[in-house]
Design an enzyme around this catalytic site. Structure first.
Site, PDB file in Angstrom:
ATOM      1  N   ASP A  30       0.857  -1.190   0.000  1.00 24.32           N
ATOM      2  CA  ASP A  30       0.000   0.000   0.000  1.00 24.32           C
ATOM      3  C   ASP A  30       0.892   1.239   0.000  1.00 24.32           C
ATOM      4  O   ASP A  30       1.906   1.296   0.692  1.00 24.32           O
ATOM      5  CB  ASP A  30      -0.916  -0.011   1.232  1.00 24.32           C
ATOM      6  N   ILE A  31       0.482   2.223  -0.801  1.00 32.39           N
ATOM      7  CA  ILE A  31       1.283   3.445  -0.943  1.00 32.39           C
ATOM      8  C   ILE A  31       1.288   4.279   0.347  1.00 32.39           C
ATOM      9  O   ILE A  31       2.208   5.060   0.583  1.00 32.39           O
ATOM     10  CB  ILE A  31       0.758   4.278  -2.148  1.00 32.39           C
ATOM     11  N   ASN A  86     -12.978  -2.925   2.508  1.00 35.51           N
ATOM     12  CA  ASN A  86     -13.908  -1.816   2.659  1.00 35.51           C
ATOM     13  C   ASN A  86     -14.922  -1.848   1.528  1.00 35.51           C
ATOM     14  O   ASN A  86     -14.570  -2.035   0.365  1.00 35.51           O
ATOM     15  CB  ASN A  86     -13.152  -0.483   2.643  1.00 35.51           C
ATOM     16  N   GLY A  92     -14.964   3.729   4.066  1.00 38.29           N
ATOM     17  CA  GLY A  92     -13.599   4.158   3.775  1.00 38.29           C
ATOM     18  C   GLY A  92     -13.060   3.684   2.444  1.00 38.29           C
ATOM     19  O   GLY A  92     -11.867   3.863   2.160  1.00 38.29           O
ATOM     20  N   GLN A  93     -13.913   3.088   1.610  1.00 35.37           N
ATOM     21  CA  GLN A  93     -13.412   2.658   0.295  1.00 35.37           C
ATOM     22  C   GLN A  93     -13.119   3.884  -0.565  1.00 35.37           C
ATOM     23  O   GLN A  93     -13.975   4.766  -0.718  1.00 35.37           O
ATOM     24  CB  GLN A  93     -14.420   1.736  -0.413  1.00 35.37           C
ATOM     25  N   HIS A  99     -10.372  -4.927  -3.528  1.00 34.70           N
ATOM     26  CA  HIS A  99      -9.036  -5.273  -3.014  1.00 34.70           C
ATOM     27  C   HIS A  99      -9.154  -5.646  -1.545  1.00 34.70           C
ATOM     28  O   HIS A  99     -10.078  -5.221  -0.856  1.00 34.70           O
ATOM     29  CB  HIS A  99      -8.065  -4.098  -3.194  1.00 34.70           C
ATOM     30  N   HIS A 101      -7.106  -5.575   2.007  1.00 33.13           N
ATOM     31  CA  HIS A 101      -5.961  -5.083   2.770  1.00 33.13           C
ATOM     32  C   HIS A 101      -5.415  -6.223   3.609  1.00 33.13           C
ATOM     33  O   HIS A 101      -6.174  -6.943   4.269  1.00 33.13           O
ATOM     34  CB  HIS A 101      -6.394  -3.952   3.715  1.00 33.13           C
TER      35      HIS A 101
HETATM   36  P1  5GP Z   1      -9.608   1.581   0.253  1.00 28.43           P
HETATM   37  O1  5GP Z   1      -9.593   2.866   1.032  1.00 28.43           O
HETATM   38  O2  5GP Z   1     -10.315   1.753  -1.079  1.00 28.43           O
HETATM   39  O3  5GP Z   1     -10.104   0.397   1.025  1.00 28.43           O
HETATM   40  O4  5GP Z   1      -8.090   1.262  -0.051  1.00 28.43           O
HETATM   41  C1  5GP Z   1      -7.393   1.829  -1.099  1.00 28.43           C
HETATM   42  C2  5GP Z   1      -5.940   1.756  -0.722  1.00 28.43           C
HETATM   43  O5  5GP Z   1      -5.172   1.898  -1.888  1.00 28.43           O
HETATM   44  C3  5GP Z   1      -5.506   2.846   0.255  1.00 28.43           C
HETATM   45  O6  5GP Z   1      -4.992   2.241   1.441  1.00 28.43           O
HETATM   46  C4  5GP Z   1      -4.440   3.616  -0.523  1.00 28.43           C
HETATM   47  O7  5GP Z   1      -3.362   4.029   0.288  1.00 28.43           O
HETATM   48  C5  5GP Z   1      -4.016   2.625  -1.585  1.00 28.43           C
HETATM   49  N1  5GP Z   1      -3.592   3.224  -2.842  1.00 28.43           N
HETATM   50  C6  5GP Z   1      -4.215   4.211  -3.534  1.00 28.43           C
HETATM   51  N2  5GP Z   1      -3.546   4.482  -4.661  1.00 28.43           N
HETATM   52  C7  5GP Z   1      -2.473   3.650  -4.683  1.00 28.43           C
HETATM   53  C8  5GP Z   1      -1.403   3.473  -5.617  1.00 28.43           C
HETATM   54  O8  5GP Z   1      -1.284   4.129  -6.641  1.00 28.43           O
HETATM   55  N3  5GP Z   1      -0.477   2.521  -5.316  1.00 28.43           N
HETATM   56  C9  5GP Z   1      -0.564   1.765  -4.176  1.00 28.43           C
HETATM   57  N4  5GP Z   1       0.394   0.862  -3.978  1.00 28.43           N
HETATM   58  N5  5GP Z   1      -1.561   1.914  -3.281  1.00 28.43           N
HETATM   59  C10 5GP Z   1      -2.499   2.855  -3.532  1.00 28.43           C
END
Ligand code: 5GP
Ligand code: ZN
Length: 111
Positions: A30-31, A86, A92-93, A99, A101
């Site tokens: 995760d970034i 999420n 929080g999505q 995906h 986590h």
């Molecule tokens: P969500 O909030 O949708 O459950 O999770 C999305 C996740 O993707 C977040 O934790 C965010 O930090 C990660 N993310 C968003 N853009 C990128 C990216 O370009 N590269 C990587 N490695 N992670 C990303």
């Protein structure tokens, strides 16, 4: 899927180190990590969220999860990890490509 950041990563349009890859998924870091180890298991097929699956795709996702035993050993977090999915902005999505986590490390707080 156009304009989907995870489809772009999967397609190689946006470079990202793959810690694991097979025909169904990739695992990347995760970034913006929220734990010592924070990985994302991303199915290669685009589903906007966990509620969009039919029986076949749910089964494919199950196959991905079954690989976690071996992957967690290889990547060094088999002693404990947490999975989070999420669904929806309220939860929080932020990326609308399904995906999972994977969180691990010494400072995981309980909830
Ligand atoms: P969500 O909030 O949708 O459950 O999770 C999305 C996740 O993707 C977040 O934790 C965010 O930090 C990660 N993310 C968003 N853009 C990128 C990216 O370009 N590269 C990587 N490695 N992670 C990303
Ligand atoms: Zn996508």
């Amino acid at each position: 899927m156009e304009n989907c950041i995870f489809c772009k990563i999967i397609g190689g349009v946006i470079p990202s180190e793959r810690l694991y890859e097979d025909d169904k998924m990739i695992i990347i870091k995760d970034i913006a990590p929220k734990a010592e180890t924070h990985l994302l298991m991303i199915p290669k097929k685009h589903y906007s969220d966990i509620t969009g699956l039919d029986v076949t795709t749910a089964s494919e996702l199950g196959e991905c999860l079954l690989k976690l035993q071996e992957i967690s050993r290889k990547l060094g977090f088999s002693d404990g990890f947490r999975l989070i999915i999420n669904k929806g902005e309220k939860a929080g999505q932020t990326v609308f490509h399904l995906h999972i986590h994977i969180l691990a490390g010494d400072n995981l707080t309980g909830f």
